[in-house]
Write a protein that holds these residues in place. Structure first.
Motif, PDB file in Angstrom:
ATOM      1  N   ALA A  48      22.738   9.508 -13.266  1.00 40.80           N
ATOM      2  CA  ALA A  48      23.915   9.632 -14.115  1.00 40.80           C
ATOM      3  C   ALA A  48      23.665  10.630 -15.230  1.00 40.80           C
ATOM      4  O   ALA A  48      22.539  10.867 -15.634  1.00 40.80           O
ATOM      5  N   ALA A  49      24.750  11.206 -15.733  1.00 48.24           N
ATOM      6  CA  ALA A  49      24.638  12.132 -16.850  1.00 48.24           C
ATOM      7  C   ALA A  49      23.958  11.422 -18.006  1.00 48.24           C
ATOM      8  O   ALA A  49      24.161  10.244 -18.236  1.00 48.24           O
ATOM      9  N   GLY A  50      23.146  12.158 -18.729  1.00 48.68           N
ATOM     10  CA  GLY A  50      22.446  11.569 -19.845  1.00 48.68           C
ATOM     11  C   GLY A  50      21.024  11.175 -19.493  1.00 48.68           C
ATOM     12  O   GLY A  50      20.313  10.664 -20.340  1.00 48.68           O
ATOM     13  N   ALA A  64      18.088  22.585 -19.755  1.00 47.25           N
ATOM     14  CA  ALA A  64      19.411  23.036 -20.209  1.00 47.25           C
ATOM     15  C   ALA A  64      20.501  22.070 -19.764  1.00 47.25           C
ATOM     16  O   ALA A  64      21.397  21.728 -20.542  1.00 47.25           O
ATOM     17  N   ALA A  65      20.415  21.601 -18.525  1.00 42.93           N
ATOM     18  CA  ALA A  65      21.416  20.655 -18.017  1.00 42.93           C
ATOM     19  C   ALA A  65      21.361  19.341 -18.789  1.00 42.93           C
ATOM     20  O   ALA A  65      22.405  18.766 -19.128  1.00 42.93           O
ATOM     21  N   ALA A  66      20.167  18.854 -19.087  1.00 38.30           N
ATOM     22  CA  ALA A  66      20.021  17.606 -19.850  1.00 38.30           C
ATOM     23  C   ALA A  66      20.562  17.776 -21.261  1.00 38.30           C
ATOM     24  O   ALA A  66      21.239  16.891 -21.790  1.00 38.30           O
ATOM     25  N   LEU A  67      20.285  18.928 -21.869  1.00 40.04           N
ATOM     26  CA  LEU A  67      20.779  19.191 -23.218  1.00 40.04           C
ATOM     27  C   LEU A  67      22.299  19.297 -23.226  1.00 40.04           C
ATOM     28  O   LEU A  67      22.966  18.770 -24.123  1.00 40.04           O
ATOM     29  N   GLU A  68      22.839  19.951 -22.208  1.00 40.28           N
ATOM     30  CA  GLU A  68      24.298  20.076 -22.123  1.00 40.28           C
ATOM     31  C   GLU A  68      24.949  18.703 -21.974  1.00 40.28           C
ATOM     32  O   GLU A  68      25.953  18.406 -22.629  1.00 40.28           O
ATOM     33  N   SER A  69      24.358  17.835 -21.156  1.00 43.07           N
ATOM     34  CA  SER A  69      24.933  16.502 -20.973  1.00 43.07           C
ATOM     35  C   SER A  69      24.787  15.651 -22.236  1.00 43.07           C
ATOM     36  O   SER A  69      25.550  14.709 -22.432  1.00 43.07           O
ATOM     37  N   ALA A  70      23.834  16.020 -23.103  1.00 42.64           N
ATOM     38  CA  ALA A  70      23.652  15.309 -24.372  1.00 42.64           C
ATOM     39  C   ALA A  70      24.567  15.866 -25.458  1.00 42.64           C
ATOM     40  O   ALA A  70      24.562  15.370 -26.585  1.00 42.64           O
ATOM     41  N   GLY A  71      25.346  16.908 -25.120  1.00 40.71           N
ATOM     42  CA  GLY A  71      26.294  17.463 -26.076  1.00 40.71           C
ATOM     43  C   GLY A  71      25.721  18.526 -26.993  1.00 40.71           C
ATOM     44  O   GLY A  71      26.290  18.814 -28.043  1.00 40.71           O
ATOM     45  N   PRO A  93       6.256   9.826 -28.554  1.00 41.30           N
ATOM     46  CA  PRO A  93       7.594   9.547 -28.030  1.00 41.30           C
ATOM     47  C   PRO A  93       8.720  10.150 -28.872  1.00 41.30           C
ATOM     48  O   PRO A  93       9.825  10.339 -28.378  1.00 41.30           O
ATOM     49  N   ASN A  94       8.453  10.476 -30.133  1.00 41.91           N
ATOM     50  CA  ASN A  94       9.481  11.073 -31.000  1.00 41.91           C
ATOM     51  C   ASN A  94       9.506  12.594 -30.924  1.00 41.91           C
ATOM     52  O   ASN A  94      10.302  13.229 -31.601  1.00 41.91           O
ATOM     53  N   SER A 117      16.905  13.567 -27.933  1.00 40.41           N
ATOM     54  CA  SER A 117      17.430  12.414 -27.188  1.00 40.41           C
ATOM     55  C   SER A 117      17.511  12.672 -25.689  1.00 40.41           C
ATOM     56  O   SER A 117      17.549  11.732 -24.906  1.00 40.41           O
ATOM     57  N   ALA A 118      17.539  13.939 -25.288  1.00 41.65           N
ATOM     58  CA  ALA A 118      17.643  14.283 -23.871  1.00 41.65           C
ATOM     59  C   ALA A 118      16.285  14.471 -23.210  1.00 41.65           C
ATOM     60  O   ALA A 118      16.220  14.735 -22.019  1.00 41.65           O
ATOM     61  N   LEU A 119      15.197  14.330 -23.995  1.00 39.84           N
ATOM     62  CA  LEU A 119      13.876  14.660 -23.489  1.00 39.84           C
ATOM     63  C   LEU A 119      12.899  13.503 -23.627  1.00 39.84           C
ATOM     64  O   LEU A 119      13.040  12.645 -24.479  1.00 39.84           O
ATOM     65  N   THR A 120      11.898  13.531 -22.763  1.00 37.30           N
ATOM     66  CA  THR A 120      10.744  12.653 -22.876  1.00 37.30           C
ATOM     67  C   THR A 120       9.524  13.560 -23.002  1.00 37.30           C
ATOM     68  O   THR A 120       9.561  14.706 -22.566  1.00 37.30           O
TER      69      THR A 120
END
Length: 121
Positions: A48-50, A64-71, A93-94, A117-120
């Protein structure tokens, strides 16, 4: 690379990602996790997105796709920065090291929070 060329390249990357998602049958609505399929089996939203991606191992396009889905606006540009400063400590983790690197661009707290928030690690 000039700013205009970089901006054009970023726009093209985002457009290609959008076309790729559309070609894969992506839609603007996401079925609920319990919605049955045509066969009656429940669907899964594991992609799912996010969904978060690894700041250390994901491709620039995946970031880029993860960042875009995070707004995150201008997600391709920020993905380039994320990839440029690799590797990040896996025990953070931060993503403090990433936050410190991004701070020099003065993205603002909200943008930085969306990126992280879009990354680990």
């Amino acid at each position: 690379m000039t700013y205009v060329t970089e901006r054009l390249a970023s726009t093209c990357v985002v457009a290609l990602l959008a076309l790729g998602l559309a070609a894969c049958g992506g839609s603007t609505t996401t079925p609920s996790a319990s919605a049955p399929t045509a066969t009656g089996a429940p669907t899964s939203n594991s992609n799912a997105a996010g969904s978060k991606v690894s700041a250390n191992t994901a491709s620039e396009e995946e970031v880029a796709a993860a960042l875009e889905s995070a707004g995150v606006s201008n997600s391709a540009r920020w993905a380039k920065e994320v990839v440029e400063y690799r590797p990040y400590p896996s025990d953070d983790p931060n993503l403090t090291a990433l936050r410190d690197k991004l701070a020099k661009y003065n993205p603002g707290q909200e943008t930085t929070d969306k990126i992280v928030s879009a990354l680990t690690p």
